[in-house]
Design a protein around this motif. Structure first.
Motif, PDB file in Angstrom:
ATOM      1  N   MET A   1      19.392  34.484  81.526  1.00  0.00           N
ATOM      2  CA  MET A   1      18.847  35.400  80.546  1.00  0.00           C
ATOM      3  C   MET A   1      19.736  36.648  80.462  1.00  0.00           C
ATOM      4  O   MET A   1      20.117  37.216  81.471  1.00  0.00           O
ATOM      5  N   MET A   2      20.028  37.032  79.252  1.00  0.00           N
ATOM      6  CA  MET A   2      20.857  38.211  79.035  1.00  0.00           C
ATOM      7  C   MET A   2      20.027  39.475  79.240  1.00  0.00           C
ATOM      8  O   MET A   2      18.853  39.523  78.901  1.00  0.00           O
ATOM      9  N   GLN A   3      20.662  40.493  79.790  1.00  0.00           N
ATOM     10  CA  GLN A   3      19.992  41.755  80.062  1.00  0.00           C
ATOM     11  C   GLN A   3      20.410  42.792  79.021  1.00  0.00           C
ATOM     12  O   GLN A   3      21.573  42.857  78.629  1.00  0.00           O
ATOM     13  N   LYS A   4      19.443  43.617  78.608  1.00  0.00           N
ATOM     14  CA  LYS A   4      19.756  44.727  77.716  1.00  0.00           C
ATOM     15  C   LYS A   4      20.560  45.751  78.501  1.00  0.00           C
ATOM     16  O   LYS A   4      20.324  45.954  79.690  1.00  0.00           O
ATOM     17  N   CYS A   5      21.500  46.404  77.821  1.00  0.00           N
ATOM     18  CA  CYS A   5      22.383  47.324  78.511  1.00  0.00           C
ATOM     19  C   CYS A   5      22.671  48.537  77.641  1.00  0.00           C
ATOM     20  O   CYS A   5      22.840  48.407  76.434  1.00  0.00           O
ATOM     21  N   ALA A   6      22.736  49.697  78.269  1.00  0.00           N
ATOM     22  CA  ALA A   6      23.159  50.926  77.594  1.00  0.00           C
ATOM     23  C   ALA A   6      24.404  51.442  78.312  1.00  0.00           C
ATOM     24  O   ALA A   6      24.419  51.558  79.542  1.00  0.00           O
ATOM     25  N   PHE A   7      25.443  51.711  77.538  1.00  0.00           N
ATOM     26  CA  PHE A   7      26.696  52.240  78.070  1.00  0.00           C
ATOM     27  C   PHE A   7      26.739  53.748  77.834  1.00  0.00           C
ATOM     28  O   PHE A   7      26.409  54.213  76.746  1.00  0.00           O
ATOM     29  N   PHE A   8      27.172  54.485  78.848  1.00  0.00           N
ATOM     30  CA  PHE A   8      27.262  55.937  78.756  1.00  0.00           C
ATOM     31  C   PHE A   8      28.665  56.409  79.078  1.00  0.00           C
ATOM     32  O   PHE A   8      29.237  55.998  80.087  1.00  0.00           O
ATOM     33  N   ASP A   9      29.192  57.271  78.228  1.00  0.00           N
ATOM     34  CA  ASP A   9      30.364  58.046  78.604  1.00  0.00           C
ATOM     35  C   ASP A   9      29.855  59.093  79.591  1.00  0.00           C
ATOM     36  O   ASP A   9      28.653  59.347  79.655  1.00  0.00           O
ATOM     37  N   ARG A  10      30.736  59.705  80.354  1.00  0.00           N
ATOM     38  CA  ARG A  10      30.266  60.690  81.318  1.00  0.00           C
ATOM     39  C   ARG A  10      30.363  62.105  80.753  1.00  0.00           C
ATOM     40  O   ARG A  10      29.361  62.713  80.417  1.00  0.00           O
ATOM     41  N   ASP A  11      31.581  62.617  80.644  1.00  0.00           N
ATOM     42  CA  ASP A  11      31.775  64.013  80.236  1.00  0.00           C
ATOM     43  C   ASP A  11      31.337  64.221  78.788  1.00  0.00           C
ATOM     44  O   ASP A  11      31.816  63.567  77.879  1.00  0.00           O
ATOM     45  N   ARG A 102      41.488  51.728  79.653  1.00  0.00           N
ATOM     46  CA  ARG A 102      41.239  53.053  79.070  1.00  0.00           C
ATOM     47  C   ARG A 102      40.593  52.922  77.695  1.00  0.00           C
ATOM     48  O   ARG A 102      41.091  52.233  76.831  1.00  0.00           O
ATOM     49  N   LYS A 103      39.436  53.609  77.530  1.00  0.00           N
ATOM     50  CA  LYS A 103      38.792  53.617  76.220  1.00  0.00           C
ATOM     51  C   LYS A 103      39.737  54.266  75.216  1.00  0.00           C
ATOM     52  O   LYS A 103      40.438  55.199  75.578  1.00  0.00           O
ATOM     53  N   PRO A 104      39.808  53.785  74.006  1.00  0.00           N
ATOM     54  CA  PRO A 104      38.861  52.889  73.346  1.00  0.00           C
ATOM     55  C   PRO A 104      39.111  51.399  73.567  1.00  0.00           C
ATOM     56  O   PRO A 104      38.418  50.580  72.985  1.00  0.00           O
ATOM     57  N   LYS A 105      40.080  51.011  74.417  1.00  0.00           N
ATOM     58  CA  LYS A 105      40.225  49.587  74.737  1.00  0.00           C
ATOM     59  C   LYS A 105      38.989  49.132  75.507  1.00  0.00           C
ATOM     60  O   LYS A 105      38.207  49.939  75.985  1.00  0.00           O
ATOM     61  N   ILE A 106      38.811  47.837  75.638  1.00  0.00           N
ATOM     62  CA  ILE A 106      37.528  47.305  76.106  1.00  0.00           C
ATOM     63  C   ILE A 106      37.537  46.767  77.540  1.00  0.00           C
ATOM     64  O   ILE A 106      36.619  46.082  77.948  1.00  0.00           O
ATOM     65  N   GLY A 107      38.524  47.125  78.321  1.00  0.00           N
ATOM     66  CA  GLY A 107      38.629  46.598  79.685  1.00  0.00           C
ATOM     67  C   GLY A 107      37.422  46.873  80.559  1.00  0.00           C
ATOM     68  O   GLY A 107      36.989  45.993  81.317  1.00  0.00           O
ATOM     69  N   MET A 108      36.864  48.067  80.469  1.00  0.00           N
ATOM     70  CA  MET A 108      35.699  48.382  81.310  1.00  0.00           C
ATOM     71  C   MET A 108      34.478  47.594  80.843  1.00  0.00           C
ATOM     72  O   MET A 108      33.674  47.144  81.663  1.00  0.00           O
ATOM     73  N   ILE A 109      34.341  47.402  79.545  1.00  0.00           N
ATOM     74  CA  ILE A 109      33.222  46.600  79.026  1.00  0.00           C
ATOM     75  C   ILE A 109      33.398  45.144  79.442  1.00  0.00           C
ATOM     76  O   ILE A 109      32.430  44.491  79.846  1.00  0.00           O
ATOM     77  N   GLU A 110      34.635  44.640  79.390  1.00  0.00           N
ATOM     78  CA  GLU A 110      34.879  43.271  79.857  1.00  0.00           C
ATOM     79  C   GLU A 110      34.527  43.125  81.333  1.00  0.00           C
ATOM     80  O   GLU A 110      33.940  42.113  81.736  1.00  0.00           O
ATOM     81  N   ALA A 111      34.864  44.127  82.141  1.00  0.00           N
ATOM     82  CA  ALA A 111      34.509  44.089  83.568  1.00  0.00           C
ATOM     83  C   ALA A 111      32.994  44.054  83.741  1.00  0.00           C
ATOM     84  O   ALA A 111      32.472  43.289  84.559  1.00  0.00           O
ATOM     85  N   ALA A 112      32.275  44.859  82.958  1.00  0.00           N
ATOM     86  CA  ALA A 112      30.822  44.874  83.041  1.00  0.00           C
ATOM     87  C   ALA A 112      30.232  43.520  82.643  1.00  0.00           C
ATOM     88  O   ALA A 112      29.287  43.052  83.260  1.00  0.00           O
ATOM     89  N   CYS A 113      30.817  42.892  81.648  1.00  0.00           N
ATOM     90  CA  CYS A 113      30.338  41.566  81.223  1.00  0.00           C
ATOM     91  C   CYS A 113      30.562  40.523  82.321  1.00  0.00           C
ATOM     92  O   CYS A 113      29.760  39.613  82.460  1.00  0.00           O
ATOM     93  N   PHE A 116      27.783  41.558  85.138  1.00  0.00           N
ATOM     94  CA  PHE A 116      26.372  41.477  84.777  1.00  0.00           C
ATOM     95  C   PHE A 116      26.175  40.490  83.636  1.00  0.00           C
ATOM     96  O   PHE A 116      27.104  40.227  82.872  1.00  0.00           O
ATOM     97  N   SER A 117      24.972  39.998  83.493  1.00  0.00           N
ATOM     98  CA  SER A 117      24.626  39.099  82.392  1.00  0.00           C
ATOM     99  C   SER A 117      24.128  39.947  81.221  1.00  0.00           C
ATOM    100  O   SER A 117      22.935  40.124  81.024  1.00  0.00           O
ATOM    101  N   ILE A 118      25.092  40.510  80.483  1.00  0.00           N
ATOM    102  CA  ILE A 118      24.737  41.381  79.354  1.00  0.00           C
ATOM    103  C   ILE A 118      25.315  40.832  78.069  1.00  0.00           C
ATOM    104  O   ILE A 118      26.231  40.040  78.081  1.00  0.00           O
TER     105      ILE A 118
END
Length: 118
Positions: A1-11, A102-113, A116-118
């Motif tokens: 089952m896929m999980q809902k996810c919210a991504f946050f920038d920090r600063d 480095r954002k806006p590239k998607i490497g961190m989102i790919e790592a999260a995928c 996690f099951s998102i």
């Protein structure tokens, strides 16, 4: 089952953007962030941070100093609202490195995928 996810920038989203924030004394939570996180957590969202931290590559602070600040941020959240972020992803590279994370590239989102099951 896929999980809902919210991504946050920090600063500028979690904390006030005072420029290369790595000291606890400079870490000030943004207005409304505690309520927002509490609402999303109550709705079953996974809470992830995705932050560019080129201050490491620029020599302004070390990865260890950044990790200590993130531990402080998490502890403050736990004390205030009872939980912290589920994971913090950061890119330590300079913009000139042209890395995949480095954002806006998607490497961190790919790592999260992958993590996690998102």
């Amino acid at each position: 089952m896929m999980q809902k996810c919210a991504f946050f920038d920090r600063d500028g989203v979690i904390n006030k953007d005072l420029g290369y924030v790595y000291k606890q004394t400079d870490f000030i939570f943004c207005d409304g962030i505690f309520e927002l996180l509490s609402t999303l957590k109550a709705q079953g969202y996974l809470l992830l941070v995705m932050t560019n931290q080129s201050g490491i590559a620029r020599g302004y602070y070390t990865q260890e100093q950044l990790e200590r600040l993130h531990q402080y941020m998490q502890q403050c959240l736990i004390e205030k609202i009872g939980f912290g972020f589920d994971r913090i992803y950061f890119c330590p590279h300079s913009p000139e490195a042209n890395c995949a994370c480095r954002k806006p590239k998607i490497g961190m989102i790919e790592a999260a995928c992958r993590d996690f099951s998102i």
